[in-house]
Motif scaffolding. Structure first.
Motif, PDB file in Angstrom:
ATOM      1  N   GLN A 211       0.858  -1.182   0.000  1.00  0.00           N
ATOM      2  CA  GLN A 211       0.000   0.000   0.000  1.00  0.00           C
ATOM      3  C   GLN A 211       0.893   1.231   0.000  1.00  0.00           C
ATOM      4  O   GLN A 211       1.779   1.349   0.830  1.00  0.00           O
ATOM      5  N   SER A 216      -5.863   4.557  -2.283  1.00  0.00           N
ATOM      6  CA  SER A 216      -7.015   3.723  -1.915  1.00  0.00           C
ATOM      7  C   SER A 216      -6.948   2.311  -2.468  1.00  0.00           C
ATOM      8  O   SER A 216      -7.847   1.521  -2.218  1.00  0.00           O
ATOM      9  N   SER A 217      -5.922   1.959  -3.214  1.00  0.00           N
ATOM     10  CA  SER A 217      -5.847   0.638  -3.817  1.00  0.00           C
ATOM     11  C   SER A 217      -4.460   0.040  -3.606  1.00  0.00           C
ATOM     12  O   SER A 217      -3.469   0.764  -3.513  1.00  0.00           O
ATOM     13  N   ARG A 218      -4.416  -1.291  -3.510  1.00  0.00           N
ATOM     14  CA  ARG A 218      -3.122  -1.946  -3.361  1.00  0.00           C
ATOM     15  C   ARG A 218      -2.343  -1.925  -4.675  1.00  0.00           C
ATOM     16  O   ARG A 218      -2.900  -2.052  -5.757  1.00  0.00           O
ATOM     17  N   MET A 236      -2.776  -2.282 -10.408  1.00  0.00           N
ATOM     18  CA  MET A 236      -3.455  -1.815  -9.203  1.00  0.00           C
ATOM     19  C   MET A 236      -4.657  -2.716  -8.955  1.00  0.00           C
ATOM     20  O   MET A 236      -5.329  -3.146  -9.903  1.00  0.00           O
ATOM     21  N   GLU A 237      -4.912  -3.006  -7.693  1.00  0.00           N
ATOM     22  CA  GLU A 237      -6.061  -3.844  -7.352  1.00  0.00           C
ATOM     23  C   GLU A 237      -7.348  -3.214  -7.879  1.00  0.00           C
ATOM     24  O   GLU A 237      -8.229  -3.906  -8.380  1.00  0.00           O
ATOM     25  N   ASP A 238      -7.436  -1.898  -7.792  1.00  0.00           N
ATOM     26  CA  ASP A 238      -8.553  -1.165  -8.385  1.00  0.00           C
ATOM     27  C   ASP A 238      -8.120  -0.696  -9.770  1.00  0.00           C
ATOM     28  O   ASP A 238      -7.409   0.293  -9.915  1.00  0.00           O
TER      29      ASP A 238
END
Length: 828
Positions: A211, A216-218, A236-238
Motif C-alpha cells: 500500500q 485507496s488501492s493496493r 493496481m487492485e482497483d
C-alpha cells in the motif's frame, strides 16, 4: 467503368490514405488520423490523436500521442514523433498499405515510423493504453508498450533480454530509467552515462502487494524470470484508478495517482529526492542514513574514514577504508549487516547454497562480502549468491525489504561476530584457542547479564506492587481514548497491549504502511470505534533507542497545545517500542511543500497560517508549558498537517527540558538534521531556545519558497536557500522568493514580514536572533517592527571571503553537484 480508369482510381487511393470516418478504437489499413481526429479505447480512458507542442492555442507544431481522454490537461503517456514534431497542419498519423504506422507531413514525408511492415494489419488502441499492430486475431507484431517514452503504465513490462542485453528504457531530457544491464536485478536512473540513483535489489519475491501511503488501492508488482529474460510490471487492485510512473524532465522518477476531486496528479514516491537517494552519496565502505540523522554517513564496522578531516567537516565523498587487511589464511570471518540496500558492483553465482556462497567468497582474497537468497522461500526454484570486491559502494539503510550483507573482516575486528558467522573456517592453533576464549567470555558475560536482568525484573515487579495499590494492567487499544484524560491528569500516558496494536495495524501489514522516518516505520491503525491512529514502531536499524523513546513518552504527556501532535498511548513488549499518535491525514509539511504537483494546494493564506501555528507551538514549548522544552529537531517533515492543514509539531525524541533560569546547555552528542541545525549546535554542541529559533527561521524560508534549505543556489556564491534569500533581501527583491506554484493572491506585507522573520532567525550569533515571544507578536501585528537582519550563518561560499565566517568551510566541503541539476535536485 473502364479497366484503365479503375487502375487510376486504385493508384490515387494508395497515395491518399483514407480519413477515419468516426471515433473508434481501430485504424484500418490505409486509413489516417488528421489533427482533429482521435482513436478511443473501448473503455474511453485513453485517446490517440495529435497534441499541440505547447499549451498555447496558437501552437504551430504537434505530436502524435496517446493521452488520457477525460483529464483536462491532456496528459500524454506515449508520444510517437517526440524528436520530430509535425509543423504542417495537413499532416496525418497513417497506417500505410504495407502495414507500417507513420507520421507524415502534408508532403507525404515521413517524420516517424514503427519500422514494422505487416500487410493488412490494423492498429488498435487497447483499454490499457497500449497501441498494437496486428492482423486479424493474431498476436501483435508491434506495440507501443515495447517502445515507451517517459511513462510506465500498469501492465507495461520493464524488460531485460539476457542474451542481447537490450532493456526497456524510459527517456526524458537526457535522463534514462532502465534495468541494470547485466542481471536485471535492480533499476537505474542515469543522466547520459552518469548514474544518479540505484533502486533496491529484487529480493526474489515474484508477487509483491503493498500500500502506497493513503492510496485507496493496493499496488501489485510482478517479476517474471526465465533463462532468456527478466521483466517487471505492476497493476493496481482497483483497475479504475489512474496511475503512472513518470520520468520527469528534471530527472526525477515519480509514482503518480490521479485525484479526481482536486483534478491533480499526486506523487506518492519521488526519487532522487532525499540525500541518500543520490548514487554513492557516502563513498565506498560507508552507509547513508536516509532518516536525516547526524552524521549523514557512517563507516561500516571495521572501517574508518579515508579523509578524517574532510569527514569531520561533512565531506563524505572519499568514503571509508578497512582498518585491517584481510589475512586470507582462514582466520577472516564475517559480520552480518541487516537493514541495508546491498552495495553496487556485485558478481552473481546461481544455485549455490549458503555455505557454498560463503566459501566462494572465502576462497577469493579480493572478496569483501557476500549475500545469499534462497528463492524457495518465495516458492521459486534456485538460489542467488552475490559477492563483492574491495569496493562497497552505495550502501543505504533501508529496514523494509532489505537483504543481509555478510561483511568480511579480519579476525581482530570480529569480537562481536554473530554466532555461526565467525571465522570462514576453523584453523587449528591460535585461532581455535581464540574461539574457545571468546565462547568462555561470552558465557560468563551472559550469566552476569542474566543476573542483572533478574534483579531489575524483581525490582520492577516490586515497584508495581507498591504505591497507591492500583493495578498496572495494560489498557486495550480500543479503551485508550476513554482512559487518556485520567492518565494525563496523573502526568502519564496509558500503556497498551502489543496484541491490540497488532490487531489495529493488521499485524503491521504493508498495506497500512504510511512511511518511514528516523524512528522507524509508521503504520495506519484503526480502532474498533473506527477512529484512525498513526503507529510508530521503533526499527531495529534506527539509531534512536530506549532513551529517545522514554523521553518522548514522559515528555509529551505533559504537553497540550493545539499545534503539538497528541500522543495517545505507548507500548513496550520485549524489544518492541511503539508510540501511538492521533492520525494526520495530510502527512508532513515537506510531503506537500516540496512536491511541485501538490505545493499549489498551499495558498499564501494557508502558508501564513502554518507559519503562525508553528510559531505558537514553539512559543508554548519555550514559555507556557509546564516546563521549558527545547525541541532540537524542528524541520518540515516534523511538522504534521491535520485535515484542515493546521500544523502540529511532532517527534520529541531529541527534546530536552531546561530549568526556568537555564539559558543554554552543552552536549557531546550532536543530533539533528543538516540544514536546520544552528551553527553553535552543529559545531560546538551548544543548544538553547535560540537553536529552535534558528530551525524555525529555516522552516519559514522553506514555506515561502517551496524550496529545500540545503540546495545549491548559483547566485553570487549563495550555497543554499539562506544565502539566496539574503541576497534578494539585500537587493530589495524579496518577493521573487515566492513559490511560483502558488497563485497570485497574496499580501506583500505578510510575505516580506515573514521573510524578515526568517532571516532574523538564521543569523549567526544567538544574541542577534529574536525570541519566540517577539516573533509571535510581530506575526500577529502586535508589535510595530523588528530590526534589520544580518547575513545568515551557513550561507555564503568560500569564494566570497573565506575568513569572514567560521562556518563556510564545513558547508563548502559538500561534494559539488553536476551542472544539469535543478535547484530542487541539488538539495542535500
Amino acid at each position: 467503368m473502364s479497366p484503365l480508369l479503375f487502375s487510376l482510381l486504385l493508384s490515387l487511393l494508395s497515395l491518399s490514405p483514407l480519413p477515419l470516418s468516426s471515433a473508434s478504437d481501430r485504424l484500418p489499413p490505409g486509413a489516417s488520423l488528421s489533427l482533429n481526429q482521435t482513436l478511443l479505447s473501448p473503455n474511453a480512458v485513453f485517446s490517440l490523436g495529435f497534441l499541440p507542442s505547447s499549451s498555447s492555442s496558437s501552437s504551430s507544431s504537434w505530436f502524435a500521442a496517446i493521452f488520457y481522454t477525460h483529464i483536462p490537461s491532456k496528459t500524454p503517456v506515449w508520444v510517437a514523433n517526440r524528436d520530430s514534431p509535425l509543423t504542417d497542419p495537413d499532416g496525418t498519423l497513417t497506417l500505410t498499405p504495407d502495414g507500417a504506422l507513420s507520421v507524415l507531413d502534408g508532403q507525404r514525408r515521413r517524420l516517424w515510423s514503427s519500422h514494422v511492415s505487416v500487410p493488412d494489419a490494423a492498429a488498435f488502441l487497447l483499454n490499457s493504453g497500449n497501441l498494437v499492430l496486428r492482423r486479424g486475431g493474431a498476436a501483435a507484431t508491434w506495440q507501443s508498450f515495447d517502445h515507451p517514452t517517459d511513462t510506465l503504465l500498469p501492465g507495461m513490462k520493464l524488460r531485460l533480454n539476457k542474451t542481447s542485453g537490450e532493456a526497456t528504457k524510459l527517456t526524458s531530457n537526457g535522463f534514462i530509467f532502465t534495468l541494470e544491464p547485466r542481471f536485471g536485478l535492480e533499476t537505474l536512473l542515469l543522466h547520459g552515462r552518469d548514474l544518479r540513483w540505484r533502486g533496491p535489489m529484487w529480493l526474489g519475491i515474484p508477487i509483491l502487494s503493498v500500500q502506497f501511503g493513503d492510496v485507496s488501492s493496493r499496488y501489485i508488482q510482478t517479476v517474471h524470470v526465465s533463462p532468456d529474460e527478466i521483466y517487471y510490471n505492476y497493476t493496481m487492485e482497483d483497475s479504475a484508478l489512474l496511475v503512472r510512473y513518470l520520468l520527469g524532465i528534471d530527472g526525477t522518477y515519480s509514482f503518480l495517482v490521479w485525484d479526481g476531486s482536486s483534478k491533480t496528479w499526486n506523487a506518492t514516491n519521488v526519487v532522487p529526492a532525499r540525500p541518500c537517494d543520490w548514487y554513492n552519496r557516502c563513498g565506498s565502505g560507508s552507509s547513508c542514513d536516509p532518516s536525516g540523522g547526524v552524521p549523514l554517513c557512517r563507516c561500516l564496522d571495521g572501517f574508518s574514514p579515508k579523509d578524517a578531516t574532510g569527514w569531520k567537516n561533512g565531506n563524505f565523498s572519499s568514503g571509508c577504508e578497512p582498518r585491517r587487511r584481510l589475512a586470507c589464511d582462514g582466520s577472516d570471518g564475517y559480520k552480518k549487516i541487516g537493514g541495508m540496500k546491498l552495495p553496487d558492483g556485485y558478481s552473481v553465482a546461481w544455485d549455490l547454497d549458503m555455505g557454498q556462497c560463503r566459501q566462494s567468497c572465502s576462497l577469493n582474497c579480493a572478496c569483501r562480502g557476500f549475500s545469499h537468497v534462497n528463492y524457495s522461500t518465495f516458492n521459486m526454484s534456485g538460489a542467488r549468491c552475490l559477492t563483492w570486491g574491495s569496493e562497497l559502494k552505495d550502501l543505504v539503510q533501508v529496514p523494509l525489504l532489505s537483504q543481509d550483507l555478510y561483511l568480511r573482516l579480519a579476525a581482530a575486528e570480529l569480537a562481536d561476530v554473530p554466532i555461526g558467522m565467525a571465522p570462514a573456517s576453523s584453523p587449528p592453533g591460535k585461532s581455535g584457542r581464540r574461539v574457545k576464549i571468546l565462547l568462555a567470555v561470552g558465557i560468563s558475560a551472559g550469566l552476569v547479564l542474566s543476573g542483572v536482568c533478574c534483579y531489575c525484573l524483581i525490582c520492577r515487579l516490586g515497584s508495581r506492587k507498591g504505591g497507591d495499590g492500583e493495578r498496572a494492567d495494560l489498557l486495550p487499544l480500543e479503551e485508550m481514548i476513554l482512559a487518556s484524560e485520567l492518565a494525563r491528569e496523573k502526568g502519564s500516558l496509558p500503556m497498551v497491549q502489543f496484541k491490540c496494536v497488532r490487531a489495529a495495524t493488521g499485524n503491521f501489514s504493508c498495506l497500512n504502511l504510511l512511511g518511514e522516518g528516523g524512528f522507524g516505520p509508521v503504520y495506519k491503525g484503526k480502532l474498533k470505534n473506527g477512529e484512525e491512529v498513526a503507529v510508530k514502531r521503533l526499527s531495529k536499524a534506527s539509531k534512536q533507542g530506549s532513551e529517545e523513546f522514554a523521553n518522548e513518552v514522559l515528555l509529551i504527556a505533559k504537553l497540550q497545545h493545539r499545534n503539538l501532535v497528541r500522543l495517545l498511548c505507548w507500548c513496550a513488549h520485549g524489544k518492541e517500542r511503539i508510540l501511538i499518535y492521533e492520525f494526520m491525514p495530510n502527512k508532513s509539511l515537506d510531503s506537500i511543500i516540496f512536491d511541485p504537483r501538490r505545493s499549489g494546494e498551499l495558498t499564501w493564506e494557508r502558508r501564513f497560517a502554518i507559519i503562525k501555528g508553528v510559531a505558537d507551538g514553539i512559543h508554548y514549548l519555550h514559555l507556557h508549558s509546564r516546563m521549558r522544552v527545547i525541541h532540537r529537531d524542528l524541520k518540515t517533515n516534523n511538522i504534521l498537517l491535520d485535515k484542515d492543514m493546521n500544523p502540529k509539531i511532532s517527534d520529541f525524541g531529541l527534546a530536552r527540558i531546561f530549568d526556568m533560569n537555564q539559558t543554554q546547555a552543552n552536549t557531546k552528542r550532536v543530533v539533528g538534521t543538516y540544514g536546520y541545525m544552528a551553527p553553535e549546535y552543529a559545531l560546538d554542541g551548544i543548544f538553547s531556545e535560540k537553536s529552535d529559533v534558528y530551525s524555525f527561521g529555516v522552516i519559514v524560508l522553506e514555506i515561502i519558497t517551496g524550496k529545500r534549505c540545503t540546495g545549491y543556489y548559483p547566485y553570487k556564491n549563495s550555497l543554499n536557500l539562506l544565502g539566496y534569500a539574503w541576497q534578494l533581501w539585500e537587493e530589495g527583491r524579496g518577493l521573487e522568493l515566492l513559490d511560483p506554484a502558488m497563485d497570485s493572491r497574496f499580501s506583500e506585507i505578510e510575505v516580506l514580514k515573514c521573510m524578515q522573520v526568517g532571516l532574523l532567525c538564521v543569523q549567526e550569533f544567538t544574541t542577534d536572533r529574536p525570541t519566540m515571544t517577539s516573533i509571535v507578536s510581530f506575526l500577529c501585528g502586535e508589535c510595530g517592527s523588528l530590526q534589520a537582519p544580518k547575513q545568515p550563518a551557513f550561507a555564503i561560499g568560500r569564494d566570497s571571503n573565506p575568513s569572514s565566517s567560521p562556518f563556510s568551510i564545513a558547508v563548502d566541503s559538500l561534494p559539488p553537484q553536476s551542472s544539469h541539476q535543478t535547484e530542487e535536485e541539488k538539495s542535500c
